[in-house]
Design a protein around this motif. Structure first.
Motif, short mmCIF file in Angstrom:
data_model
loop_
_atom_site.label_atom_id
_atom_site.label_comp_id
_atom_site.label_asym_id
_atom_site.label_seq_id
_atom_site.Cartn_x
_atom_site.Cartn_y
_atom_site.Cartn_z
N MET A 106 42.04 65.66 32.93
CA MET A 106 42.84 64.47 33.22
C MET A 106 42.65 64.03 34.66
O MET A 106 42.59 62.81 34.93
N LEU A 107 42.54 64.99 35.57
CA LEU A 107 42.28 64.64 36.96
C LEU A 107 40.92 63.98 37.10
O LEU A 107 40.77 62.96 37.81
N SER A 108 39.90 64.52 36.41
CA SER A 108 38.57 63.92 36.46
C SER A 108 38.60 62.51 35.90
O SER A 108 37.98 61.58 36.44
N LEU A 109 39.33 62.32 34.78
CA LEU A 109 39.44 60.99 34.19
C LEU A 109 40.10 60.02 35.15
O LEU A 109 39.65 58.88 35.31
N ALA A 110 41.17 60.45 35.81
CA ALA A 110 41.85 59.58 36.76
C ALA A 110 40.94 59.21 37.93
O ALA A 110 40.89 58.04 38.35
N VAL A 111 40.19 60.17 38.45
CA VAL A 111 39.29 59.90 39.57
C VAL A 111 38.18 58.93 39.16
O VAL A 111 37.88 57.95 39.86
N VAL A 112 37.56 59.19 37.99
CA VAL A 112 36.49 58.31 37.53
C VAL A 112 37.00 56.90 37.29
O VAL A 112 36.37 55.91 37.67
N THR A 113 38.17 56.78 36.65
CA THR A 113 38.73 55.45 36.37
C THR A 113 39.05 54.71 37.67
O THR A 113 38.74 53.51 37.82
N PHE A 114 39.66 55.39 38.63
CA PHE A 114 40.01 54.74 39.90
C PHE A 114 38.75 54.28 40.65
O PHE A 114 38.70 53.15 41.16
N VAL A 115 37.76 55.14 40.72
CA VAL A 115 36.53 54.78 41.43
C VAL A 115 35.84 53.61 40.74
O VAL A 115 35.38 52.65 41.40
N THR A 116 35.78 53.63 39.41
CA THR A 116 35.16 52.53 38.68
C THR A 116 35.92 51.22 38.91
O THR A 116 35.33 50.16 39.14
N TRP A 117 37.25 51.29 38.87
CA TRP A 117 38.07 50.09 39.09
C TRP A 117 37.86 49.54 40.50
O TRP A 117 37.69 48.32 40.67
N ARG A 118 37.82 50.42 41.48
CA ARG A 118 37.62 49.92 42.86
C ARG A 118 36.22 49.31 43.03
O ARG A 118 36.07 48.29 43.73
N LEU A 119 35.22 49.90 42.40
CA LEU A 119 33.87 49.33 42.49
C LEU A 119 33.81 47.95 41.84
O LEU A 119 33.19 47.02 42.37
N LEU A 120 34.47 47.80 40.68
CA LEU A 120 34.49 46.50 40.02
C LEU A 120 35.27 45.47 40.85
O LEU A 120 34.85 44.30 40.95
N ILE A 121 36.38 45.89 41.44
CA ILE A 121 37.15 44.98 42.30
C ILE A 121 36.32 44.55 43.50
O ILE A 121 36.29 43.36 43.87
N ARG A 122 35.63 45.49 44.09
CA ARG A 122 34.81 45.14 45.25
C ARG A 122 33.70 44.18 44.86
O ARG A 122 33.40 43.21 45.58
N ALA A 123 33.07 44.44 43.70
CA ALA A 123 32.01 43.54 43.24
C ALA A 123 32.57 42.14 42.96
O ALA A 123 31.93 41.12 43.29
N THR A 124 33.79 42.06 42.39
CA THR A 124 34.41 40.76 42.12
C THR A 124 34.74 40.05 43.44
O THR A 124 34.49 38.83 43.57
N ASP A 125 35.28 40.77 44.42
CA ASP A 125 35.60 40.16 45.71
C ASP A 125 34.33 39.66 46.41
O ASP A 125 34.32 38.56 47.01
N GLU A 126 33.28 40.45 46.33
CA GLU A 126 32.02 40.01 46.95
C GLU A 126 31.47 38.77 46.25
O GLU A 126 30.93 37.85 46.90
N ARG A 127 31.64 38.72 44.93
CA ARG A 127 31.15 37.55 44.19
C ARG A 127 31.97 36.30 44.56
O ARG A 127 31.39 35.22 44.74
N MET A 128 33.30 36.45 44.68
CA MET A 128 34.13 35.30 45.07
C MET A 128 33.80 34.85 46.49
O MET A 128 33.72 33.64 46.78
N ASP A 129 33.59 35.81 47.40
CA ASP A 129 33.25 35.45 48.78
C ASP A 129 31.91 34.72 48.84
O ASP A 129 31.77 33.71 49.56
N ALA A 130 30.95 35.20 48.07
CA ALA A 130 29.64 34.54 48.05
C ALA A 130 29.75 33.14 47.46
O ALA A 130 29.09 32.18 47.93
N ALA A 131 30.60 32.99 46.41
CA ALA A 131 30.77 31.66 45.80
C ALA A 131 31.42 30.69 46.78
O ALA A 131 31.03 29.51 46.86
N LEU A 132 32.41 31.16 47.54
CA LEU A 132 33.04 30.28 48.52
C LEU A 132 32.05 29.83 49.59
O LEU A 132 32.01 28.64 49.97
#
Length: 477
Positions: free
Chosen positions: A1-27
């Motif tokens: 469960m700890l491994s699942l939580a870590v993997v999910t959090f890291v994946t979510w943060r990477l996707l958020i960062r990619a989305t923020d970078e995409r919005m910044d590039a679009a602006l």
């Protein structure tokens, strides 16, 4: 469960960062497009020069197609004038605070705004036209929380699937661990079920593959077998001793209670009786100790023996037991691995038993023979024989047969000792008898043949010299 939580959090943060970078590039790309669109001073839709700031803003907003979660707004002199038609979670055009924030900027400004629909990332670009005193602002805004929603959905999906997988894995692990650890629970259950009076509990191991835990179960069961055997032997010894020694003790005490010390004849008779009972008690104790030792691994000490010489040597010893017609019928001309002292002891006991129940002058025969995979030693007599109902009972401790005119003065342990000696060699004792026509006791041992030695007879004589013939084991019939 700890491994699942870590993997999910890291994946979510990477996707958020990619989305923020995409919005910044679009602006930033929109700024480049605005600059390219207004640099020429001509409206790309009509090909005519811009007539004012209003025209520039209208053309820019109309020319650029807003993406989902993207919004274009135009402000003139701090007042909202235009917006793209794409629907949005909230109307930024009606948000006075946002209008004050971006409507009057004099230089390109990027930032974040907390709207009723969550975070809004914006880029405000001032617009001016030569000859027009109005000041305009073009704003590109992204509803960041809505744009990040796919990343959040992915994280939730990972959590849901991971949770189901974890539950399934936990259930499977519970079942597998339960099956694997069942022998350990069986060991604990068996140990808890064993008491001072019940040592029969064993760990079930049927149908289980061989592994370390199964080996543990077998080892524990073997240990419990040894413990139960030892306790049973101890109890049997105590029961037998208490059962058989009670009678001579009672006899001795009864005669001593009525002894007349002033009568020399009475004293002599009592002393003789006590001495006789003590001798009988000594024989009983010796026999019981021998039976107790018979259940120990070192009871027999096999060695290569010349069976013919051993048979002849035993015959020479037993033919002095009584006034009978002793006959040596046959001898096996082989070398075999056995304990000569114990075999001698068994044959002497059988011969002594036959001498007690055979009338003077009766025939008693002794012999040995190799038969297939068995090595047989026998003692046959012409006595009263053994009734059919007694053939099993005579091998029990303290049991005697009911046939015959005389009864032995022994304790009834002779055939029990013979059976123990045969069992220690991996063999058995066979009784063949016809009432009134004698009995034949045969010691059947496995034929473990040994290569002939140079002079095996000397070995046999030395090994058998310690057999206690003058003190034969008590008869059983």
């Amino acid at each position: 469960m700890l491994s699942l939580a870590v993997v999910t959090f890291v994946t979510w943060r990477l996707l958020i960062r990619a989305t923020d970078e995409r919005m910044d590039a679009a602006l930033r790309a929109e700024v480049t497009e605005f600059s390219a669109l207004t640099l020429s001073g001509f409206d790309p839709l009509t090909g005519q020069p811009f007539t004012g700031v209003d025209a520039v803003l209208r053309s820019v907003i109309t020319y650029n197609l807003a993406r989902p979660n993207e919004k274009f707004l135009g402000y003139v002199d701090g007042t909202y004038r235009f917006q793209s038609r794409i629907e949005a979670p909230v109307l930024l055009s009606e948000d006075a605070a946002f209008t004050r924030l971006v409507g009057s900027v004099t230089s390109t400004q990027a930032g974040s705004y907390d709207s009723g629909a969550g975070e809004v990332l914006y880029l405000a670009v001032p617009v001016s036209l030569q000859g027009d005193p109005q000041r305009g602002v073009v704003v590109v805004a992204y509803f960041a929380d809505q744009e990040r929603e796919p990343a959040a959905q992915t994280a939730r999906l990972m959590l849901g699937v991971g949770a189901l997988t974890t539950l399934a894995a936990a259930g499977g692990a519970w079942v597998v661990a339960g099956r694997i650890l069942r022998p350990v629970r069986d060991v604990a259950t068996t140990a808890q079920g064993i008491t001072e009076t019940d040592l029969s509990g064993r760990i079930p191991v049927e149908g289980r593959a061989s592994d370390e835990l199964t080996d543990l179960a077998h080892s524990v069961n073997a240990m419990l077998d040894r413990v139960e055997t030892g306790v049973a032997a101890q109890r049997r010894f105590l029961d037998d001793a208490g059962h058989e020694l009670r009678t001579p003790i009672t006899i001795v005490r009864g005669h001593l209670d009525v002894l007349d010390p002033a009568d020399p004849a009475d004293v002599r008779e009592t002393v003789a009786l006590v001495d006789d009972e003590l001798d009988r008690m000594n024989r009983i104790v010796s026999d019981l100790l021998l039976l107790a030792r018979a259940e120990q691994p070192a009871f027999v000490r096999p060695q290569p023996v010349d069976v013919a010489a051993l048979t002849a040597d035993v015959f020479d010893k037993v033919r002095r037991l009584g006034d009978h017609a002793w006959v040596l019928e046959d001898v096996a001309q082989v070398d075999a691995v056995l304990d000569p002292q114990r075999v001698t002891q068994a044959l002497v006991a059988l011969a002594d038993n036959a001498a007690r129940y055979t009338d003077a002058g009766g025939r008693i025969a002794l012999g040995s023979r190799l038969s297939a995979d068995d090595l047989r030693f026998w003692v046959a007599d012409s006595g009263p024989g053994v009734d059919a109902g007694d053939r099993e009972r005579v091998f029990e401790r303290f049991a005697r047969g009911r046939s015959g005119a005389r009864r032995s003065d022994g304790a009834g342990l002779g055939l029990s000792i013979v059976t123990a000696i045969a069992g220690a060699h991996g063999g058995r004792v066979v009784l063949d008898s016809v009432p009134g026509r004698g009995a034949t006791f045969t010691l059947v041992l496995p034929a473990d043949l040994a290569p002939p030695a140079g002079d095996s007879s000397d070995t046999v004589d030395d090994a058998t010299a310690t057999a206690d013939v003058p003190e034969p084991v008590g008869g059983t019939l």
